[in-house]
Design a protein around this motif. Sequence first.
Motif, short mmCIF file in Angstrom:
data_model
loop_
_atom_site.label_atom_id
_atom_site.label_comp_id
_atom_site.label_asym_id
_atom_site.label_seq_id
_atom_site.Cartn_x
_atom_site.Cartn_y
_atom_site.Cartn_z
N ALA A 175 0.68 -1.20 0.17
CA ALA A 175 -0.04 0.11 0.10
C ALA A 175 0.73 1.72 -0.03
O ALA A 175 0.38 2.10 -0.68
CB ALA A 175 -1.19 -0.17 0.97
N SER A 177 3.01 3.65 -1.47
CA SER A 177 3.31 3.72 -3.45
C SER A 177 5.28 3.58 -3.61
O SER A 177 5.63 3.20 -4.41
CB SER A 177 2.89 4.29 -4.08
OG SER A 177 3.01 5.45 -3.38
N HIS A 350 -7.89 10.02 -5.34
CA HIS A 350 -6.74 9.52 -4.16
C HIS A 350 -5.44 9.45 -4.44
O HIS A 350 -5.00 10.32 -5.63
CB HIS A 350 -7.06 7.57 -4.30
CG HIS A 350 -6.75 6.95 -3.71
ND1 HIS A 350 -4.86 7.02 -3.46
CD2 HIS A 350 -7.46 6.41 -2.08
CE1 HIS A 350 -4.84 6.10 -1.83
NE2 HIS A 350 -6.45 5.71 -1.93
N ASP A 352 -2.95 7.86 -4.12
CA ASP A 352 -2.02 7.03 -4.41
C ASP A 352 -1.98 6.75 -5.79
O ASP A 352 -3.39 6.23 -6.26
CB ASP A 352 -1.91 5.78 -3.84
CG ASP A 352 -1.00 4.67 -4.06
OD1 ASP A 352 -0.53 4.75 -4.76
OD2 ASP A 352 -1.33 3.57 -3.27
N SER A 354 -1.13 3.98 -7.82
CA SER A 354 -1.81 2.72 -7.99
C SER A 354 -3.23 2.39 -7.68
O SER A 354 -3.94 1.31 -8.79
CB SER A 354 -0.89 1.55 -7.04
OG SER A 354 -1.35 2.27 -5.84
N GLU A 355 -3.94 3.28 -7.38
CA GLU A 355 -5.37 3.04 -6.73
C GLU A 355 -6.39 3.17 -8.42
O GLU A 355 -7.58 2.68 -8.46
CB GLU A 355 -5.85 3.81 -6.27
CG GLU A 355 -5.10 3.46 -5.06
CD GLU A 355 -6.09 2.93 -4.48
OE1 GLU A 355 -6.73 2.23 -4.46
OE2 GLU A 355 -4.94 1.88 -3.20
N ASN A 357 -5.24 2.25 -11.38
CA ASN A 357 -4.80 1.28 -12.58
C ASN A 357 -6.07 -0.13 -12.84
O ASN A 357 -5.86 0.11 -14.22
CB ASN A 357 -3.74 0.63 -11.58
CG ASN A 357 -2.71 1.29 -11.60
OD1 ASN A 357 -2.59 2.04 -12.17
ND2 ASN A 357 -1.87 0.44 -11.14
#
Length: 547
Positions: A175, A177, A350, A352, A354-355, A357
């Motif tokens: 979680a 990054s 968000h 981050d 990656s959230e 993707n």
Amino acid sequence: MLDLPTQEPISDLPHERALSSIEPATRGVLFDCEDFQVVRKPGPSSFLLITFGSLGMFNETGSLADGRTFWGQELADAPGFAAIGFIAKSRNWFCSPSMEKACKLAATFAAVFETVVAYGSGMGGHGALRWGRLAGAGTAVAFSPQCPVDPALHTGIEIRREHVPQFSFVFVDPALSADQGHAALLAAAAPEIVQIPMFACGHESVRAFATATLGAEMLRLCASGKSDAVWDLANEARRASSIRTVELAMRAIARHPALAQRIFDKHQGRFDPDQKQVFVSALSHTQEQSLRALNSIRHIERPLSGTGSSPLMNVETPRLVHLHIPKTAGTALRAAFEQQSNGALRSFSHWDESEFNAIDPASYDFYSGHFGYHTASRLGGDIVTVLRHPVDRYMSVYYFWRQLYNTGVERSLNTELAARFPIEEFVQIRDQPWLIEEFENRATFQLAYGSSLVHRRQMRLDGLTNDAIFNMALRNLDGFKAVGIQEDMTRFAATIKAAYGIVLDIQKVNVTEERPQVRDISVATRRAIQDWVYMDMELYQQALRMA
């Protein structure tokens, strides 16, 4: 008692000192130079632990290298492990011309042991992977390893497949990054490294193995190469660890304060006194911020009766994607869009990247996040962004981090560095990867492709020079639907109105409470900040012409 070899001096530099021999029962300095120190601790076991110190091996006066202290010594003491500890004398990522000699010396002592494991966390995790094999280790165990990325400061310490020991394990919280980004770089360099997820354990995931018994079992399993058994033990350790409970509560504060309070109420016994104080302070500060934001929102004029539907919800209006460069009024801009729609806007935001993707782009009308152009273009629709004078943005982030640390909202390495060092000293810290990710021409890299360490490394592997990256950012920016300047948000609001017929009332939200102005800092400090953001400065000048 193990028979240890006698080693002839290998040092040929005047600032190095290596012992010619060492008695088996003697604890003391094995190697010493201006960059680092190596300490040896004997033990009755046939297990040798070689540790590499983390960034935590420093205090207000400097390095803890005192001839006896080394990182992980409590773990080595309990089961009777012998140990060799490398302790850096500065935050240098063990980048030193003396490392090869010291490692070869350590390897002569390691040769008589049945099991040798290199072990470290953060900077030390990188050290264990990079130098462990040369020091005689057959196994490397790295928690949240951080990869230095500044080629001017850290040369010759990049990790390649031939560097890592036969069995190498990286423990990381997916979680985070930044930590996951470092792990991804390592996986690309050495695919045989086994990654062990430590969900909800934060950067200090090593604390899940805080007891000597659990830590020793983890090291022995890693040395056996049994990755499935290591995975199972890690799951058990993190679930039983108080650090996971504390981390879950702290992470919930910003977006789900009620959940954070429930976790705290149920598990207060797992919080030590300092953690309790930090949690209560952070939760209180967040609730106060939410109340101030709510009060400001209540003063925003609502659309007249009969005109409450959001223009963003019309079929003719494309999806909006807000590429949010940190500390450029992004939170205020998102709130303005959401309030204008009377709650009808399907919004996803968000910090981050990656959230985003796994999201179906059609699921929302409005996206906002600290993602790069690569992600923004995948989401589709019209892209908008706001830029800020780069020196002012640098200062805003720095003082915001100090505020987060002092109020207890966030206790990370970044916020701790900001709280510990005055800005005149902070701007000189060029050896910390997370600072590079946040400050070194952040806007340019984010607008070109992405600002994370993984994205930066990818662009370099693709052969992109600074000029090429800058031109990519400029071309991408030229194709945005709207480009704003934080110093003139009224003009940006007018651009949005002309494009979509939306009237935005952009209030100040998430403002740093106390900070000086750019004109208040010294010329030398301003010049040092400009060295961080020289590409962003040029991009900002170009954006002024577009806005």
